[in-house]
Design a protein around this motif. Structure first.
Motif, PDB file in Angstrom:
ATOM      1  N   MET A   1       0.809  -1.189   0.000  1.00  0.00           N
ATOM      2  CA  MET A   1       0.000   0.000   0.000  1.00  0.00           C
ATOM      3  C   MET A   1       0.857   1.259   0.000  1.00  0.00           C
ATOM      4  O   MET A   1       0.366   2.335  -0.227  1.00  0.00           O
ATOM      5  N   ASP A   2       2.135   1.172   0.236  1.00  0.00           N
ATOM      6  CA  ASP A   2       2.997   2.346   0.314  1.00  0.00           C
ATOM      7  C   ASP A   2       3.452   2.738  -1.089  1.00  0.00           C
ATOM      8  O   ASP A   2       4.316   2.123  -1.660  1.00  0.00           O
ATOM      9  N   LYS A   3       2.848   3.770  -1.647  1.00  0.00           N
ATOM     10  CA  LYS A   3       3.167   4.220  -2.997  1.00  0.00           C
ATOM     11  C   LYS A   3       3.741   5.628  -2.954  1.00  0.00           C
ATOM     12  O   LYS A   3       3.294   6.514  -3.654  1.00  0.00           O
ATOM     13  N   ASP A   7      -0.897   9.200  -2.175  1.00  0.00           N
ATOM     14  CA  ASP A   7      -2.295   8.874  -1.963  1.00  0.00           C
ATOM     15  C   ASP A   7      -2.788   9.417  -0.617  1.00  0.00           C
ATOM     16  O   ASP A   7      -3.844  10.016  -0.514  1.00  0.00           O
ATOM     17  N   LEU A   8      -1.975   9.242   0.426  1.00  0.00           N
ATOM     18  CA  LEU A   8      -2.373   9.736   1.741  1.00  0.00           C
ATOM     19  C   LEU A   8      -2.265  11.251   1.816  1.00  0.00           C
ATOM     20  O   LEU A   8      -3.074  11.896   2.484  1.00  0.00           O
ATOM     21  N   TRP A 165      -5.960   3.610  -5.522  1.00  0.00           N
ATOM     22  CA  TRP A 165      -4.861   4.304  -4.841  1.00  0.00           C
ATOM     23  C   TRP A 165      -3.994   5.101  -5.796  1.00  0.00           C
ATOM     24  O   TRP A 165      -3.132   5.870  -5.372  1.00  0.00           O
ATOM     25  N   ASP A 166      -4.180   4.956  -7.099  1.00  0.00           N
ATOM     26  CA  ASP A 166      -3.321   5.625  -8.077  1.00  0.00           C
ATOM     27  C   ASP A 166      -3.900   6.925  -8.635  1.00  0.00           C
ATOM     28  O   ASP A 166      -3.212   7.648  -9.338  1.00  0.00           O
ATOM     29  N   TYR A 168      -4.631  10.221  -7.651  1.00  0.00           N
ATOM     30  CA  TYR A 168      -4.436  11.164  -6.552  1.00  0.00           C
ATOM     31  C   TYR A 168      -5.428  12.330  -6.595  1.00  0.00           C
ATOM     32  O   TYR A 168      -5.953  12.729  -5.560  1.00  0.00           O
ATOM     33  N   GLU A 169      -5.683  12.861  -7.793  1.00  0.00           N
ATOM     34  CA  GLU A 169      -6.665  13.950  -7.904  1.00  0.00           C
ATOM     35  C   GLU A 169      -8.058  13.452  -7.541  1.00  0.00           C
ATOM     36  O   GLU A 169      -8.818  14.148  -6.876  1.00  0.00           O
ATOM     37  N   GLY A 170      -8.381  12.246  -7.961  1.00  0.00           N
ATOM     38  CA  GLY A 170      -9.675  11.659  -7.625  1.00  0.00           C
ATOM     39  C   GLY A 170      -9.811  11.402  -6.130  1.00  0.00           C
ATOM     40  O   GLY A 170     -10.878  11.608  -5.543  1.00  0.00           O
ATOM     41  N   ILE A 171      -8.731  10.973  -5.482  1.00  0.00           N
ATOM     42  CA  ILE A 171      -8.740  10.735  -4.032  1.00  0.00           C
ATOM     43  C   ILE A 171      -9.008  12.048  -3.307  1.00  0.00           C
ATOM     44  O   ILE A 171      -9.865  12.120  -2.421  1.00  0.00           O
ATOM     45  N   GLU A 172      -8.276  13.093  -3.679  1.00  0.00           N
ATOM     46  CA  GLU A 172      -8.467  14.393  -3.020  1.00  0.00           C
ATOM     47  C   GLU A 172      -9.887  14.916  -3.240  1.00  0.00           C
ATOM     48  O   GLU A 172     -10.539  15.392  -2.306  1.00  0.00           O
TER      49      GLU A 172
END
Length: 189
Positions: A1-3, A7-8, A165-166, A168-172
């Motif tokens: 999970m560490d990318k 992501d975090l 998890w890939d 990043y814009e979608g996660i934010e």
């Protein structure tokens, strides 16, 4: 999970203030340690899926500020409290809630919340208004506000918050959507 933890970082930029790292692999403790060092001033970092006191102790020694469990175990609660950390044991019945509080927990994790829905929280809080409940397991954009309106102090969201998890814009963006939805529900309550 560490990318690389972009992501975090995206979750934190999106307004998420607590991050749970499940302790389901040997590297989980090192991830908790790195995140606590890097993001500890921006978000509370904790350990999840903690099943015993020994695992709780290891997570705490690596920087976990809270200990999430899917079940109710006295040694997990006692270990977290011994080190001044927040235990959040998993519960599913009023009896388990009362037991968790008697053992010193201030927060409990309703798991799996999707099995009982938001009305469970409202119904349980009628005789137990002093209990702080965090529903997890099946919380999504369609029901998160219902859980908050029913009296939940927070919600735990996993794959429904981070489907990939890939991205990043979608996660934010998704984090911002959840934060706004939850804040609006709190303002209405």
């Amino acid at each position: 999970m560490d990318k690389g933890r972009q992501d975090l970082a995206a979750l934190i930029k999106g307004g998420v203030t607590a991050l749970e790292i499940t302790v389901d692999s040997p590297e989980s403790f090192e991830i908790i340690q790195r995140l606590a060092r890097k993001y500890g001033d921006q978000a509370v970092i904790g350990a999840g899926t903690v099943l015993d006191g020994q695992t709780a102790r290891m997570a705490i020694h690596h920087g976990a500020e809270f200990i999430f469990s899917p079940n109710l175990k006295q040694d997990v609660i006692q270990t977290a409290l011994r080190y001044g950390k927040q235990p959040v044991p998993g519960i599913f019945t009023p009896t388990e809630i009362v037991q968790a509080v008697e053992w010193g927990a201030q927060l409990v994790k309703l798991f799996p919340a999707s099995s009982v829905g938001a009305n469970f929280i409202k119904d349980v809080m009628a005789p137990l208004p002093h209990v702080s409940i965090i529903p997890t397991g099946g919380v999504n954009l369609e029901n998160a506000a219902e859980f908050i309106a029913a009296g939940a102090v927070a919600v735990g969201i996993g794959r429904n918050l981070v489907p990939s998890w890939d991205d990043y814009e979608g996660i934010e963006s998704r984090a911002r959507e959840y934060v706004a939805l939850i804040q609006a529900a709190r303002n209405r309550s």
